[in-house]
Design an enzyme around this catalytic site. Structure first.
Site, PDB file in Angstrom:
ATOM      1  N   GLU A 187      21.561  53.891  52.400  1.00 55.64           N
ATOM      2  CA  GLU A 187      22.550  54.867  51.954  1.00 55.64           C
ATOM      3  C   GLU A 187      22.594  55.040  50.439  1.00 55.64           C
ATOM      4  O   GLU A 187      23.146  56.021  49.954  1.00 55.64           O
ATOM      5  CB  GLU A 187      23.935  54.505  52.473  1.00 55.64           C
ATOM      6  CG  GLU A 187      24.504  53.245  51.850  1.00 55.64           C
ATOM      7  CD  GLU A 187      25.899  52.920  52.381  1.00 55.64           C
ATOM      8  OE1 GLU A 187      26.239  53.341  53.489  1.00 55.64           O
ATOM      9  OE2 GLU A 187      26.634  52.228  51.666  1.00 55.64           O
ATOM     10  N   GLY A 188      22.026  54.100  49.686  1.00 57.78           N
ATOM     11  CA  GLY A 188      21.992  54.251  48.234  1.00 57.78           C
ATOM     12  C   GLY A 188      21.064  55.369  47.775  1.00 57.78           C
ATOM     13  O   GLY A 188      20.948  55.616  46.577  1.00 57.78           O
TER      14      GLY A 188
END
Lengths: 322, 275
Positions: free
Chosen positions: B64-65
């Site tokens: 998700e980064g």
């Protein structure tokens, strides 16, 4: 509740303010103390750049703690212990986030728990994309964006999000309200004196945060000539005309990490968490008291083992792909 | 030693994997080659690393980064989805918002989630325990979980099988499963995705097509149906035919412990540093 019930959701006001108050191409470099004094006010919604322990604007946040502010709302998609420093000192009235934890095996955020579980802090929980779209709508200059995020969940129900019907298909989606934070604090790898800024690695939500913010303070690992930005202009993610202040601050995210420059200092996490484990929010207040006793970030850094900082720096550089 | 742990050791032919290891290996076996997986830190990432090295070399792992196609190094699996260890060697780095918009677009075959609570319709709680207005425990919150369960084409839930986690109704729907069952997820506006599998240390479960209630499909080796029933705080659908998962193998266990950094260099052949 309407969208305007969310602080910072007034995109029209943000646009009108921008038309009145341009940010001309001037040398915007200044100290952290001056930048925070001029651009961070009581009761502001502050967008904190980076996420979790990545590119947290620690030097700027420490300066806010040093000067002291009240009734702040802190917005950040993944929140680490920096928010607890504002909660424990009573400077933050509200946390707007999708996740709070300490990381590095330290588990739950104890001070946040203490305040939420005793009803002493306003905690507004969004999905990760929900907060991302709030910034994106703010950056686009529109009051909302349609999305599937949070539909059917208690997050959307609790926030009283409104649906919006697609005029072409009849499909209903959530209208995620914009967020134009009063001020954003973002740490970057390099910038010129006008605020044109490059972020290496993961930008996270910071390009949108920078465009959405009504005032923007950046801290930077280094200040470079504008000509050197021209060598790799696609990496410039923040245009100078969005920036109010440029603060030169090497190690400005320490003890958190800055991609390509240094890793997070797990020993520093331990010293914070040891204080909290021993004394709860009182431990966090003592940590802040010690932190703000240093006149600035550089003098705080001088108190840290230079060998440790050198190792974090060398390890980060050694990891870079080549 | 309880009867269950004795049965487990016998069923895994003396290997004695920990319950979390059994679960992670089962999850890794679900991952097909060539698919795109949205992973979280911890067991999902270990499952992905294991699958890539055993049967799914073309599994693309998303974090998700903003990381696409991450590179997983043995003993150096990241602590956070937003840190250098997660990003170095990725095929692409984009914004965190863009990652979730790609999920909404439909590019991601699997999401993988852990839970604090899950209920009979696969609704997930990672936010709080107790009264939502004054929780007794404030947990970290959704992070990416709400979007993963709302938007990935299917979502695999990976969790220890305990009555306190498998509850009749979650205290808070952080991430929507099949809501109140039947068509309620679709009626709430979620047209795609949903929980597909629940992988635990005791069993593999799915959701029945009509009611969308959780259903036992297969038992972990050495586990009996009554063990699963006792660890579940609601009534499961238990079909007449319940399968048994294959035992953990020695190569799987050895490789997983190596990936986790628990063992130095156990791999007998090839360059195990390069993926």
């Amino acid at each position: 509740m309407t969208a305007l019930a969310f602080p910072g959701a007034d995109t029209v006001a943000a646009r009108e303010e921008l038309e009145r108050e341009r940010r001309p191409r001037l040398d915007k470099t200044m100290s952290a103390a001056e930048a925070i004094r001029r651009f961070v006010c009581d009761a502001d919604v502050i967008a904190v750049g980076g996420t979790n322990h990545a590119r947290t604007p620690m030097a700027l946040l420490a300066e806010v703690l040093r000067q002291g502010r009240s009734e702040l709302s802190l917005a950040r998609p993944l929140t680490c212990f920096e928010a607890e420093l504002f909660i424990a000192t009573g400077m933050a009235a509200k946390v707007v986030t999708s996740w709070v934890g300490i990381g590095h095996g330290w588990g739950l955020a104890r001070v946040l728990r203490e305040y939420v579980e005793s009803g002493r802090i306003d905690y507004e929980e969004w999905s990760h994309l929900g907060l991302g779209l709030r910034y994106k709508a703010g950056a686009m200059g529109v009051p909302f964006l349609p999305s599937y995020t949070m539909m059917g969940s208690d997050l959307g129900r609790r926030l009283e999000l409104a649906g919006v019907v697609c005029p072409y298909t009849g499909q209903t989606l959530y209208a995620v309200p914009s967020l134009n934070p009063d001020v954003a604090l973002i740490h970057v790898q390099r910038a010129d004196i006008y605020g044109n800024a490059q972020i290496d690695g993961y930008e996270l939500m910071d390009a949108d945060v920078a465009r959405a913010a009504r005032r923007l303070v950046i801290s930077t690992e280094e200040i470079v000539d504008t000509d050197s930005l021209r060598l790799d202009p696609s990496r410039t993610t923040i245009p100078g005309f969005a920036v109010d202040a440029v603060v030169l601050q090497p190690l400005g995210a320490y003890p958190h990490e800055c991609y390509g420059h240094y890793l997070a200092d797990e020993e520093a996490f331990s010293s914070y968490m040891d204080a909290v484990r021993a004394g709860g929010s009182k431990g966090a207040r003592e940590y802040v008291k010690a932190l703000v006793a240093y006149p600035d970030h550089d003098s705080f850094l001088a108190s840290v083992s230079q060998a440790r900082i050198q190792k974090l720096t060398e390890d980060a550089k050694g990891m870079m792909p080549r | 030693m309880t009867a269950l742990s004795e049965r487990r050791v016998a069923a895994h032919q003396g290997l004695d994997p920990r319950p979390d290891e059994v679960m992670t290996i089962s999850a890794s076996r679900l991952l097909e080659d060539g698919k795109v997986m949205f992973a979280g830190i911890g067991q999902p990432l270990v499952a992905a690393a294991l699958a890539r090295r055993r049967h799914a070399p073309n599994l693309t792992v998303i974090l998700e980064g903003g990381m696409v196609g991450i590179h997983l190094m043995p003993g150096e699996l990241p602590d956070s989805t937003n840190e250098m260890r997660a990003a170095i060697g990725a095929e692409m780095l984009t914004s965190a918002t863009d990652i979730f918009l790609m999920a909404q677009r439909g590019f991601f075959d699997y999401g993988f989630l852990g839970v604090a609570q899950v209920d009979m319709f696969g609704n997930v709680n990672t936010s709080l325990i107790g009264d939502p207005s004054r929780p007794s425990v404030r947990l970290p919150g959704p992070g990416g979980a709400n979007d993963i369960l709302s938007m990935c084409n299917e979502t695999v839930i990976v969790t220890n099988h305990e009555p306190r986690r498998f509850v009749e109704r979650v205290d808070w729907v952080t991430s929507p499963g099949f809501l109140s069952g039947g068509d309620s997820r679709r009626e709430a506006g979620l047209r795609h995705g949903g929980p597909s599998w629940v992988v635990t240390d005791l069993a593999l479960l799915d959701f029945e097509d009509e009611t969308r209630r959780m259903r036992l499909r297969s038992l972990q080796p050495g586990v009996e149906v009554h063990d699963v029933v006792a660890a579940t705080g609601f009534e499961l659908i238990i079909p007449e035919e319940v399968g048994v998962l294959d035992p953990v193998t020695e190569p799987e266990l050895t490789l997983m412990r190596h990936l986790n950094g628990e063992t130095a260099s156990p791999i007998e052949n090839g360059d195990h540093r390069a993926e």
